[in-house]
Design a protein around this motif. Structure first.
Motif, PDB file in Angstrom:
ATOM      1  N   PHE A 126      40.392  41.383  42.287  1.00 20.56           N
ATOM      2  CA  PHE A 126      39.759  41.556  40.979  1.00 20.56           C
ATOM      3  C   PHE A 126      38.278  41.875  41.146  1.00 20.56           C
ATOM      4  CE2 PHE A 126      37.398  39.577  37.427  1.00 20.56           C
ATOM      5  CZ  PHE A 126      37.792  40.459  36.436  1.00 20.56           C
ATOM      6  N   GLU A 127      37.799  42.870  40.392  1.00 17.95           N
ATOM      7  CA  GLU A 127      36.391  43.243  40.383  1.00 17.95           C
ATOM      8  C   GLU A 127      35.846  43.036  38.969  1.00 17.95           C
ATOM      9  OE1 GLU A 127      35.574  47.075  42.117  1.00 17.95           O
ATOM     10  OE2 GLU A 127      37.258  46.849  43.489  1.00 17.95           O
ATOM     11  N   PRO A 128      35.073  41.961  38.744  1.00 12.32           N
ATOM     12  CA  PRO A 128      34.578  41.647  37.400  1.00 12.32           C
ATOM     13  C   PRO A 128      33.827  42.796  36.735  1.00 12.32           C
ATOM     14  CG  PRO A 128      34.141  39.815  38.885  1.00 12.32           C
ATOM     15  CD  PRO A 128      34.654  40.955  39.724  1.00 12.32           C
ATOM     16  N   ARG A 129      33.078  43.586  37.492  1.00 12.75           N
ATOM     17  CA  ARG A 129      32.298  44.673  36.883  1.00 12.75           C
ATOM     18  C   ARG A 129      33.181  45.778  36.329  1.00 12.75           C
ATOM     19  NH1 ARG A 129      31.620  49.204  39.944  1.00 12.75           N
ATOM     20  NH2 ARG A 129      32.408  49.098  42.063  1.00 12.75           N
ATOM     21  N   SER A 130      34.458  45.796  36.728  1.00 10.40           N
ATOM     22  CA  SER A 130      35.391  46.818  36.251  1.00 10.40           C
ATOM     23  C   SER A 130      36.129  46.412  34.975  1.00 10.40           C
ATOM     24  CB  SER A 130      36.409  47.151  37.345  1.00 10.40           C
ATOM     25  OG  SER A 130      35.752  47.706  38.462  1.00 10.40           O
ATOM     26  N   LEU A 131      35.885  45.197  34.496  1.00  5.72           N
ATOM     27  CA  LEU A 131      36.487  44.721  33.251  1.00  5.72           C
ATOM     28  C   LEU A 131      35.453  44.888  32.144  1.00  5.72           C
ATOM     29  CD1 LEU A 131      38.969  43.277  31.940  1.00  5.72           C
ATOM     30  CD2 LEU A 131      37.717  41.136  32.338  1.00  5.72           C
ATOM     31  N   SER A 132      35.712  45.812  31.233  1.00  4.50           N
ATOM     32  CA  SER A 132      34.723  46.190  30.228  1.00  4.50           C
ATOM     33  C   SER A 132      35.235  45.929  28.810  1.00  4.50           C
ATOM     34  CB  SER A 132      34.393  47.675  30.405  1.00  4.50           C
ATOM     35  OG  SER A 132      33.512  48.105  29.417  1.00  4.50           O
ATOM     36  N   LEU A 133      34.519  45.086  28.074  1.00  3.41           N
ATOM     37  CA  LEU A 133      34.842  44.826  26.666  1.00  3.41           C
ATOM     38  C   LEU A 133      34.467  46.055  25.853  1.00  3.41           C
ATOM     39  CD1 LEU A 133      35.618  42.744  24.411  1.00  3.41           C
ATOM     40  CD2 LEU A 133      33.174  42.239  24.281  1.00  3.41           C
ATOM     41  N   ALA A 135      49.662  35.540  38.403  1.00  2.00           N
ATOM     42  CA  ALA A 135      48.884  34.423  37.847  1.00  2.00           C
ATOM     43  C   ALA A 135      47.661  34.179  38.715  1.00  2.00           C
ATOM     44  CB  ALA A 135      49.746  33.169  37.776  1.00  2.00           C
ATOM     45  N   GLY A 136      46.507  34.077  38.083  1.00  2.00           N
ATOM     46  CA  GLY A 136      45.269  33.802  38.796  1.00  2.00           C
ATOM     47  C   GLY A 136      44.437  35.031  39.114  1.00  2.00           C
ATOM     48  N   TYR A 137      45.012  36.217  38.986  1.00  2.00           N
ATOM     49  CA  TYR A 137      44.278  37.445  39.327  1.00  2.00           C
ATOM     50  C   TYR A 137      42.962  37.530  38.541  1.00  2.00           C
ATOM     51  CZ  TYR A 137      43.214  42.393  40.059  1.00  2.00           C
ATOM     52  OH  TYR A 137      42.588  43.575  40.386  1.00  2.00           O
ATOM     53  N   PHE A 138      42.983  37.188  37.274  1.00  2.00           N
ATOM     54  CA  PHE A 138      41.792  37.304  36.417  1.00  2.00           C
ATOM     55  C   PHE A 138      40.986  36.001  36.326  1.00  2.00           C
ATOM     56  CE2 PHE A 138      44.389  40.854  34.854  1.00  2.00           C
ATOM     57  CZ  PHE A 138      43.440  41.876  34.816  1.00  2.00           C
ATOM     58  N   ASN A 139      41.191  35.053  37.245  1.00  2.00           N
ATOM     59  CA  ASN A 139      40.486  33.764  37.170  1.00  2.00           C
ATOM     60  C   ASN A 139      38.968  33.913  37.111  1.00  2.00           C
ATOM     61  OD1 ASN A 139      42.838  32.308  37.098  1.00  2.00           O
ATOM     62  ND2 ASN A 139      42.659  31.497  39.172  1.00  2.00           N
ATOM     63  N   ASN A 140      38.408  34.888  37.808  1.00  2.00           N
ATOM     64  CA  ASN A 140      36.948  35.050  37.810  1.00  2.00           C
ATOM     65  C   ASN A 140      36.419  35.632  36.504  1.00  2.00           C
ATOM     66  OD1 ASN A 140      36.594  33.915  40.324  1.00  2.00           O
ATOM     67  ND2 ASN A 140      36.768  35.863  41.394  1.00  2.00           N
ATOM     68  N   ALA A 141      37.304  35.910  35.549  1.00  2.00           N
ATOM     69  CA  ALA A 141      36.879  36.407  34.234  1.00  2.00           C
ATOM     70  C   ALA A 141      37.238  35.423  33.127  1.00  2.00           C
ATOM     71  CB  ALA A 141      37.530  37.762  33.954  1.00  2.00           C
ATOM     72  N   ARG A 142      37.608  34.214  33.496  1.00  2.60           N
ATOM     73  CA  ARG A 142      38.076  33.243  32.501  1.00  2.60           C
ATOM     74  C   ARG A 142      37.057  32.994  31.397  1.00  2.60           C
ATOM     75  NH1 ARG A 142      40.732  29.287  34.437  1.00  2.60           N
ATOM     76  NH2 ARG A 142      40.487  29.656  36.643  1.00  2.60           N
ATOM     77  N   SER A 143      35.769  33.126  31.683  1.00  5.28           N
ATOM     78  CA  SER A 143      34.756  32.903  30.648  1.00  5.28           C
ATOM     79  C   SER A 143      34.757  34.013  29.601  1.00  5.28           C
ATOM     80  CB  SER A 143      33.364  32.775  31.270  1.00  5.28           C
ATOM     81  OG  SER A 143      32.990  33.986  31.900  1.00  5.28           O
ATOM     82  N   LYS A 144      35.295  35.189  29.926  1.00  8.65           N
ATOM     83  CA  LYS A 144      35.376  36.317  28.994  1.00  8.65           C
ATOM     84  C   LYS A 144      36.700  36.368  28.243  1.00  8.65           C
ATOM     85  CE  LYS A 144      32.777  39.891  31.482  1.00  8.65           C
ATOM     86  NZ  LYS A 144      32.905  41.252  32.008  1.00  8.65           N
ATOM     87  N   LEU A 145      37.767  35.903  28.875  1.00 13.16           N
ATOM     88  CA  LEU A 145      39.120  36.120  28.361  1.00 13.16           C
ATOM     89  C   LEU A 145      39.611  34.968  27.504  1.00 13.16           C
ATOM     90  CD1 LEU A 145      40.730  37.619  31.574  1.00 13.16           C
ATOM     91  CD2 LEU A 145      39.907  38.855  29.555  1.00 13.16           C
ATOM     92  N   LEU A 146      40.133  35.309  26.332  1.00 14.12           N
ATOM     93  CA  LEU A 146      40.767  34.354  25.435  1.00 14.12           C
ATOM     94  C   LEU A 146      42.253  34.660  25.380  1.00 14.12           C
ATOM     95  CD1 LEU A 146      38.267  34.789  22.457  1.00 14.12           C
ATOM     96  CD2 LEU A 146      38.255  32.958  24.165  1.00 14.12           C
ATOM     97  N   VAL A 147      43.062  33.694  24.983  1.00 14.12           N
ATOM     98  CA  VAL A 147      44.471  33.970  24.736  1.00 14.12           C
ATOM     99  C   VAL A 147      44.549  35.082  23.689  1.00 14.12           C
ATOM    100  CG1 VAL A 147      46.616  33.034  23.786  1.00 14.12           C
ATOM    101  CG2 VAL A 147      45.260  31.683  25.400  1.00 14.12           C
ATOM    102  N   ASN A 148      45.386  36.036  23.928  1.00 15.77           N
ATOM    103  CA  ASN A 148      45.596  37.231  23.099  1.00 15.77           C
ATOM    104  C   ASN A 148      44.579  38.338  23.332  1.00 15.77           C
ATOM    105  OD1 ASN A 148      47.988  36.292  21.979  1.00 15.77           O
ATOM    106  ND2 ASN A 148      46.901  35.245  20.344  1.00 15.77           N
TER     107      ASN A 148
END
Length: 92
Positions: free
Chosen positions: A2-9, A39-52
């Motif tokens: 996972f690369e956090p900088r590649s996840l863009s809101l 499961a766990g792939y996006f763990n380093n983005a947990r502060s950004k991600l909400l259910v849904n």
């Protein structure tokens, strides 16, 4: 990996009362869909991600890309963030 900088809101849609919202993200990665949905792939983005939260991802971006729409099914303070492939809506 996972690369956090590649996840863009790119959008956030409020609904109901009390500040509820659904967030929409784009993500690109050289990883395969099977890796991204683990499961766990996006763990380093947990502060950004909400259910849904919805993640529109292009996997295998270094080769013949494979687009997948994901929905976050769990984003606990500890433990694994989980996603599911977002298929047609139930009852559609």
């Amino acid at each position: 990996m996972f690369e956090p900088r590649s996840l863009s809101l790119y959008n956030s849609v409020p609904y109901g009362a009390g500040g509820k919202r659904v967030d929409f993200f784009n993500y690109a990665t050289p990883d395969a869909v099977a890796t991204v949905t683990t499961a766990g792939y996006f763990n380093n983005a947990r502060s950004k991600l909400l259910v849904n939260s919805v993640i529109e991802a292009v996997c295998v971006a270094d080769g013949v890309g494979d687009r997948v729409s994901l929905i976050v099914t769990a984003s606990p303070p500890t433990g694994n963030v989980t996603v599911a492939v977002n298929t047609d809506a139930a009852g559609a």
